[in-house]
Write a protein that holds these residues in place. Structure first.
Motif, PDB file in Angstrom:
ATOM      1  N   LEU A  48       0.699  -1.180   0.074  1.00 53.08           N
ATOM      2  CA  LEU A  48       0.143   0.127   0.081  1.00 53.08           C
ATOM      3  C   LEU A  48       0.985   1.298  -0.085  1.00 53.08           C
ATOM      4  N   THR A  49       0.676   2.185  -0.869  1.00 51.37           N
ATOM      5  CA  THR A  49       1.371   3.228  -0.992  1.00 51.37           C
ATOM      6  C   THR A  49       0.580   4.485  -0.690  1.00 51.37           C
ATOM      7  N   GLN A  50       1.270   5.476  -0.307  1.00 53.51           N
ATOM      8  CA  GLN A  50       0.090   6.870  -0.104  1.00 53.51           C
ATOM      9  C   GLN A  50      -0.558   7.400  -1.361  1.00 53.51           C
ATOM     10  N   ALA A  51      -1.712   7.906  -0.869  1.00 55.65           N
ATOM     11  CA  ALA A  51      -2.734   8.569  -2.185  1.00 55.65           C
ATOM     12  C   ALA A  51      -2.947   9.910  -1.500  1.00 55.65           C
ATOM     13  N   PHE A  52      -3.285  10.978  -2.441  1.00 51.60           N
ATOM     14  CA  PHE A  52      -3.635  12.297  -1.793  1.00 51.60           C
ATOM     15  C   PHE A  52      -5.065  12.370  -2.076  1.00 51.60           C
ATOM     16  N   HIS A  53      -5.865  11.855  -1.070  1.00 49.05           N
ATOM     17  CA  HIS A  53      -7.507  11.869  -1.291  1.00 49.05           C
ATOM     18  C   HIS A  53      -7.887  12.037   0.007  1.00 49.05           C
ATOM     19  N   SER A  54      -9.023  11.197   0.449  1.00 50.09           N
ATOM     20  CA  SER A  54      -9.847  10.968   1.495  1.00 50.09           C
ATOM     21  C   SER A  54     -10.411   9.706   1.685  1.00 50.09           C
ATOM     22  N   SER A  55     -11.051   9.020   2.735  1.00 47.50           N
ATOM     23  CA  SER A  55     -11.590   7.781   2.942  1.00 47.50           C
ATOM     24  C   SER A  55     -12.349   7.931   3.910  1.00 47.50           C
ATOM     25  N   ASN A  80      -5.275   4.887  -0.251  1.00 52.90           N
ATOM     26  CA  ASN A  80      -4.119   4.098  -0.725  1.00 52.90           C
ATOM     27  C   ASN A  80      -3.972   3.909  -2.356  1.00 52.90           C
ATOM     28  N   GLY A  81      -2.732   3.962  -2.932  1.00 51.18           N
ATOM     29  CA  GLY A  81      -2.698   3.158  -4.011  1.00 51.18           C
ATOM     30  C   GLY A  81      -1.920   1.851  -3.613  1.00 51.18           C
ATOM     31  N   ILE A  82      -2.117   0.823  -4.661  1.00 53.48           N
ATOM     32  CA  ILE A  82      -1.900  -0.492  -4.419  1.00 53.48           C
ATOM     33  C   ILE A  82      -1.002  -0.928  -5.440  1.00 53.48           C
ATOM     34  N   ILE A  83       0.114  -1.524  -5.009  1.00 54.10           N
ATOM     35  CA  ILE A  83       1.283  -2.097  -5.965  1.00 54.10           C
ATOM     36  C   ILE A  83       1.080  -3.793  -5.509  1.00 54.10           C
ATOM     37  N   LEU A 134      -3.157   3.564  -8.768  1.00 56.60           N
ATOM     38  CA  LEU A 134      -2.936   4.662  -8.058  1.00 56.60           C
ATOM     39  C   LEU A 134      -3.971   4.976  -7.341  1.00 56.60           C
ATOM     40  N   GLY A 135      -5.242   4.322  -7.280  1.00 61.42           N
ATOM     41  CA  GLY A 135      -6.270   4.722  -6.442  1.00 61.42           C
ATOM     42  C   GLY A 135      -7.104   5.902  -6.962  1.00 61.42           C
ATOM     43  N   ASP A 136      -7.645   6.759  -6.036  1.00 56.16           N
ATOM     44  CA  ASP A 136      -7.986   8.318  -6.242  1.00 56.16           C
ATOM     45  C   ASP A 136      -6.831   9.193  -5.515  1.00 56.16           C
ATOM     46  N   THR A 137      -6.244   9.946  -6.537  1.00 63.84           N
ATOM     47  CA  THR A 137      -4.958  10.744  -5.766  1.00 63.84           C
ATOM     48  C   THR A 137      -5.096  11.792  -6.638  1.00 63.84           C
ATOM     49  N   GLY A 138      -4.404  12.967  -5.909  1.00 66.75           N
ATOM     50  CA  GLY A 138      -3.642  14.092  -6.909  1.00 66.75           C
ATOM     51  C   GLY A 138      -2.768  13.699  -6.875  1.00 66.75           C
ATOM     52  N   LEU A 139      -1.883  14.794  -7.486  1.00 67.14           N
ATOM     53  CA  LEU A 139      -0.534  14.828  -8.084  1.00 67.14           C
ATOM     54  C   LEU A 139       0.345  14.923  -6.830  1.00 67.14           C
ATOM     55  N   PHE A 140       1.382  14.096  -6.498  1.00 60.51           N
ATOM     56  CA  PHE A 140       2.458  14.376  -5.485  1.00 60.51           C
ATOM     57  C   PHE A 140       3.833  13.891  -5.904  1.00 60.51           C
ATOM     58  N   GLY A 141       4.857  14.596  -5.513  1.00 56.92           N
ATOM     59  CA  GLY A 141       6.406  14.240  -5.868  1.00 56.92           C
ATOM     60  C   GLY A 141       6.740  12.947  -5.838  1.00 56.92           C
ATOM     61  N   ASP A 142       6.358  12.394  -4.731  1.00 59.47           N
ATOM     62  CA  ASP A 142       6.923  10.986  -4.203  1.00 59.47           C
ATOM     63  C   ASP A 142       6.409   9.966  -5.107  1.00 59.47           C
ATOM     64  N   MET A 143       5.726  10.447  -6.049  1.00 58.98           N
ATOM     65  CA  MET A 143       5.434   9.079  -7.133  1.00 58.98           C
ATOM     66  C   MET A 143       6.640   8.638  -7.830  1.00 58.98           C
ATOM     67  N   LYS A 144       7.389   9.432  -7.919  1.00 59.46           N
ATOM     68  CA  LYS A 144       8.886   9.181  -8.339  1.00 59.46           C
ATOM     69  C   LYS A 144       9.546   8.367  -7.452  1.00 59.46           C
ATOM     70  N   ARG A 194     -11.663  16.919 -10.919  1.00 60.63           N
ATOM     71  CA  ARG A 194     -12.435  17.422  -9.525  1.00 60.63           C
ATOM     72  C   ARG A 194     -12.117  16.680  -8.441  1.00 60.63           C
ATOM     73  N   PHE A 195     -12.119  15.159  -8.317  1.00 63.74           N
ATOM     74  CA  PHE A 195     -11.979  14.518  -7.118  1.00 63.74           C
ATOM     75  C   PHE A 195     -10.375  13.857  -7.225  1.00 63.74           C
ATOM     76  N   THR A 196      -9.889  13.707  -8.455  1.00 59.69           N
ATOM     77  CA  THR A 196      -8.516  13.214  -8.366  1.00 59.69           C
ATOM     78  C   THR A 196      -7.789  14.005  -9.482  1.00 59.69           C
ATOM     79  N   MET A 197      -6.737  13.425  -9.948  1.00 55.98           N
ATOM     80  CA  MET A 197      -5.999  14.124 -10.924  1.00 55.98           C
ATOM     81  C   MET A 197      -6.891  14.304 -12.070  1.00 55.98           C
ATOM     82  N   GLY A 198      -6.616  15.360 -13.078  1.00 58.29           N
ATOM     83  CA  GLY A 198      -7.298  15.629 -14.179  1.00 58.29           C
ATOM     84  C   GLY A 198      -6.404  15.260 -15.423  1.00 58.29           C
TER      85      GLY A 198
END
Length: 231
Positions: A105-112, A127-130, A142-152, A170-174
């Motif tokens: 489970l990775t982080q994701a920028f969203h809510s739950s 979360n995101g899921i690998i 990636l789940g529902d998420t906004g953009l974040f630099g640690d994707m790298k 609206r709720f995630t990355m566009g």
């Protein structure tokens, strides 16, 4: 590996004798093939977070198939109270190996969360899921998420080759931010856009995202709902 998209963020991965169903929002999502089709061969259900349009039909699927639910501690505890018997609780940053494949489970920028008895209850972190399996390409939902630099950093650590990327805005990355992530942070061989077109508040299609993905060697595929393809 065989992949099927059922609309929104619902995907099934099939490899060896495993059937992994991500975020099974099937009933009410507009998918016309029915729940029986989506849950055929399912051995595990994986949830990125607790919103209704991702938890979807999890309880019914788990009860009818005996599938193991893999998700955050809060989500599996909540759904366990609703009759899901086989669970594997996790949390952000953790990994488990179950039935010869590994889930992280990775982080994701969203809510739950979800409405429980009329009150909005928090259900842990999104979360995101690998998924890593021997002899198969590594998959990142990636789940529902906004953009974040640690994707790298996620790319450097896990080297995912297939990405399920939300693009509906609206709720995630566009389209713009999702394409930026794919072009700059990841080395995907294949990207499948998701989380669009289901509701009127979301982008109606993935066309703009597809046009903006320009990274050499990265293929974008917009599959037909319910039609499996090999990857």
């Amino acid at each position: 590996m065989r992949i099927t998209w059922y609309g929104h963020s619902a995907f099934k991965l099939q490899f060896a004798d495993k059937g992994l169903l991500f975020d099974p929002f099937i009933t009410g999502s507009g998918y016309g093939g029915g729940l029986d089709d989506a849950m055929a061969g399912v051995t595990h259900v994986l949830l990125t977070h607790g919103h209704d349009d991702h938890v979807g039909d999890t309880v019914e699927i788990a009860k009818r198939t005996g599938a193991t639910l893999i998700s955050s501690f809060e989500i599996v505890s909540w759904l366990g109270q609703q009759g899901v018997e086989k669970v594997e609780p996790m949390n952000t940053g953790g990994a488990i190996t179950v039935d010869d494949f590994t889930v992280t489970l990775t982080q994701a920028f969203h809510s739950s969360g979800a409405l429980v008895n009329g009150v909005f209850a928090q259900l842990g972190h999104p979360n995101g899921i690998i998924v890593e399996a021997p002899g198969e390409p590594t998959v990142f939902h990636l789940g529902d998420t906004g953009l974040f630099g640690d994707m790298k950093l996620i790319n450097e650590l896990y080297r995912p080759k297939i990405g399920f990327v939300p693009v509906g805005d609206r709720f995630t990355m566009g389209a713009r931010t999702a394409a930026y992530a794919v072009n700059n942070f990841f080395d995907f061989d294949l990207v499948v856009p998701c989380h669009y077109g289901t509701f009127g508040l979301l982008a109606p299609d993935a066309d703009s995202f597809v046009k903006q993905v320009t990274k050499p060697g990265t293929k974008v595929m917009v599959p037909e709902k319910g039609r499996a393809f090999e990857a």
